[in-house]
Enzyme design. Structure first.
Site, mmCIF file in Angstrom:
data_model
loop_
_atom_site.group_PDB
_atom_site.id
_atom_site.type_symbol
_atom_site.label_atom_id
_atom_site.label_comp_id
_atom_site.label_asym_id
_atom_site.label_seq_id
_atom_site.Cartn_x
_atom_site.Cartn_y
_atom_site.Cartn_z
ATOM 1 N N GLU A 150 53.329 1.190 -50.154
ATOM 2 C CA GLU A 150 54.489 1.574 -49.335
ATOM 3 C C GLU A 150 55.774 1.087 -50.007
ATOM 4 O O GLU A 150 56.183 -0.024 -49.822
ATOM 5 C CB GLU A 150 54.351 1.001 -47.932
ATOM 6 C CG GLU A 150 53.093 1.527 -47.238
ATOM 7 C CD GLU A 150 52.937 1.104 -45.790
ATOM 8 O OE1 GLU A 150 53.891 0.584 -45.195
ATOM 9 O OE2 GLU A 150 51.853 1.300 -45.260
ATOM 10 N N TYR A 203 53.779 7.791 -37.488
ATOM 11 C CA TYR A 203 54.279 6.801 -36.513
ATOM 12 C C TYR A 203 55.249 5.871 -37.221
ATOM 13 O O TYR A 203 55.513 6.039 -38.415
ATOM 14 C CB TYR A 203 53.099 6.017 -35.908
ATOM 15 C CG TYR A 203 52.038 5.609 -36.918
ATOM 16 C CD1 TYR A 203 52.238 4.527 -37.766
ATOM 17 C CD2 TYR A 203 50.855 6.337 -37.055
ATOM 18 C CE1 TYR A 203 51.285 4.167 -38.710
ATOM 19 C CE2 TYR A 203 49.889 5.977 -38.005
ATOM 20 C CZ TYR A 203 50.115 4.900 -38.815
ATOM 21 O OH TYR A 203 49.185 4.544 -39.756
ATOM 22 N N ASP A 204 55.781 4.901 -36.471
ATOM 23 C CA ASP A 204 56.733 3.940 -37.049
ATOM 24 C C ASP A 204 58.043 4.614 -37.441
ATOM 25 O O ASP A 204 58.752 4.119 -38.314
ATOM 26 C CB ASP A 204 56.144 3.238 -38.296
ATOM 27 C CG ASP A 204 55.925 1.754 -38.028
ATOM 28 O OD1 ASP A 204 56.389 1.276 -36.979
ATOM 29 O OD2 ASP A 204 55.313 1.084 -38.861
ATOM 30 N N GLY A 258 49.931 -1.808 -47.824
ATOM 31 C CA GLY A 258 50.551 -2.112 -46.536
ATOM 32 C C GLY A 258 51.994 -2.546 -46.734
ATOM 33 O O GLY A 258 52.441 -2.814 -47.852
#
Ligand SMILES: *[C@@H]1O[C@H](CO)[C@@H](O)[C@H](O)[C@H]1NC(C)=O
Ligand SMILES: *[C@@H]1O[C@H](CO)[C@@H](O)[C@H](O)[C@H]1NC(C)=O
Length: 383
Positions: free
Chosen positions: A152, A217-218, A110
């Site tokens: 990430e 997304y994001d 994350g």
């Protein structure tokens, strides 16, 4: 040590038994992955969401987000009070009792975990081996069906160029061990062709993973200085096309947001895409996070009549701005989710993913229809 081994053995035997119980499950259907964000338990009032609010019949795969990496290079719970003491992990994998075809995975990583620790862990064969050991122990102990790796991102945010190759090695070694336990391996990757080539050894990934979950997304981060799209279809298509050059399309899963990105505009007369913002939008009542709104929070705003709503067919995104005020939101609707699910079918991808089930409509007062997830289901499971 011996008692531990016997426990492992018993747990694994019961897994084999369960796998038999699940023999009737469809094998050729699309996958629908739903993330559960474990911090949703801290949301306000009736917005608080726990594993007990999940409808176990909606998704084919549920992913518990997130676990992390300890200083010693092993997988660890990041909220042991809820995950372990209050039995969050146990409740989550226990949902399989209500749907024997359901698979439950644990995500590691994350955004907040960053890259540095992961970069070190993958760099040495002994560290990788110790990590893999810790993963198997945790997954088997709580009856998870696999691991979802959400680093990430390799080579970015404190990572190094060698991450690309080393992450490929880790995935290969991880899969060799997970397979022995009949456990799944998935990874989550960003919507970016640039990070794809810098971070991912796609040949190694194709050989090692069951699914690649594209976080579609994001696209515009919360700290952006200007308004922008949330989940633009043209960028998604470019990323998908780049992945399917080396990875089987049946392993590619497209993620959609059950949330929207909001901003406070600088000037109410400049309300399109790419205009200056004063900062993230005001936090929603339930989610309590600036720049972030759940699907029901968006619906109640845009259905109030107080907003001007604009659709863009290229992006397959909507944005809305308050007629008098500075409030601005980019979001999706049932129409765009339907479009994206049809795109998944037309590209023969493996399925779709929702980030995250806790911001869908889940409670009576919030319509309890799981509108986002059900809209995807309608298309993916039409036959
Ligand atoms: C797990 O389920 C039990 C029984 O329903 C509940 O009391 C507990 O709060 C749940 N744990 C979490 C973290 O949601
Ligand atoms: C719930 O559904 C009704 C009817 O479909 C709709 O008018 C209302 O805006 C919805 N509320 C939310 C919070 O989505």
């Amino acid at each position: 040590m011996k008692a531990q081994f016997i426990t492992l053995l018993l747990v694994s035997l019961s897994c084999v038994w369960l796998a038999h119980a699940a023999d009737d499950c469809p094998t050729n259907q699309k996958a629908l992955f739903c993330y559960f964000a474990n911090w949703a338990i801290y949301r306000n009032d009736i917005g608080a969401f726990t594993t007990n609010d999940i409808d176990p019949s909606l998704c084919t795969h549920l992913i518990y987000a997130f676990s992390g990496l300890s200083e010693y290079g092993g997988i660890q719970s990041l909220d042991s009070y809820n995950d372990v003491t209050r039995a969050g992990f146990h409740n989550f994998t226990g949902l399989k009792a209500q749907n024997p075809c359901l698979k439950t995975l644990l995500a590691i990583g994350g955004w907040n975990e960053g890259s540095r620790k992961y970069s070190v862990m993958v760099s040495d064969q002994r560290y990788r081996e110790a990590f893999i050991d810790s993963v198997i122990r945790l997954l088997v102990q709580y009856d998870f069906d696999g691991l979802d790796f959400d680093w990430e991102y390799p080579s970015e945010r404190g990572g190094v160029a060698a991450d690309k190759q080393n992450f490929g090695l880790l995935l290969k070694e991880l899969k060799q061990t997970l397979s022995k336990w009949d456990l799944l391996l998935t990874i989550a990757v960003p919507m970016s062709t640039y990070i794809l080539s810098a971070a991912y050894d796609t040949t190694a990934i194709n050989a090692a993973v069951d699914y690649v979950l594209i976080m579609g997304y994001d696209y515009t981060p919360v700290n952006s200085q200007v308004t922008g799209w949330l989940s633009p279809q043209n960028e998604i298509a470019a990323t998908v096309d780049a992945w399917i050059k080396t990875v089987d399309s049946s392993k590619i899963v497209l993620g959609v947001p059950a949330y929207g990105r909001s901003f406070t505009l600088d000037n109410s007369n400049q309300n399109g895409i790419g205009v200056a913002v004063a900062g993230p939008g005001e936090a929603g009542f339930y989610t309590g996070e600036p720049g972030f709104l759940s699907y029901p929070e968006i619906q109640s705003k845009v259905q109030s009549g107080l907003y001007t709503i604009v659709k863009d067919s290229t992006a397959q995104n909507y944005y809305a701005y308050r007629k008098s005020g500075l409030d601005w939101i980019c979001f999706e609707t049932e129409e765009t989710y339907t479009y994206k699910a049809n795109y998944v079918l037309s590209k023969n991808l493996g399925g779709a993913m929702v980030w995250s089930i806790d911001t869908d409509e889940f409670r009576h007062e919030l319509n309890s229809t799981f509108a986002v997830t059900n809209t995807l289901r309608k298309v993916l499971f039409a036959n």
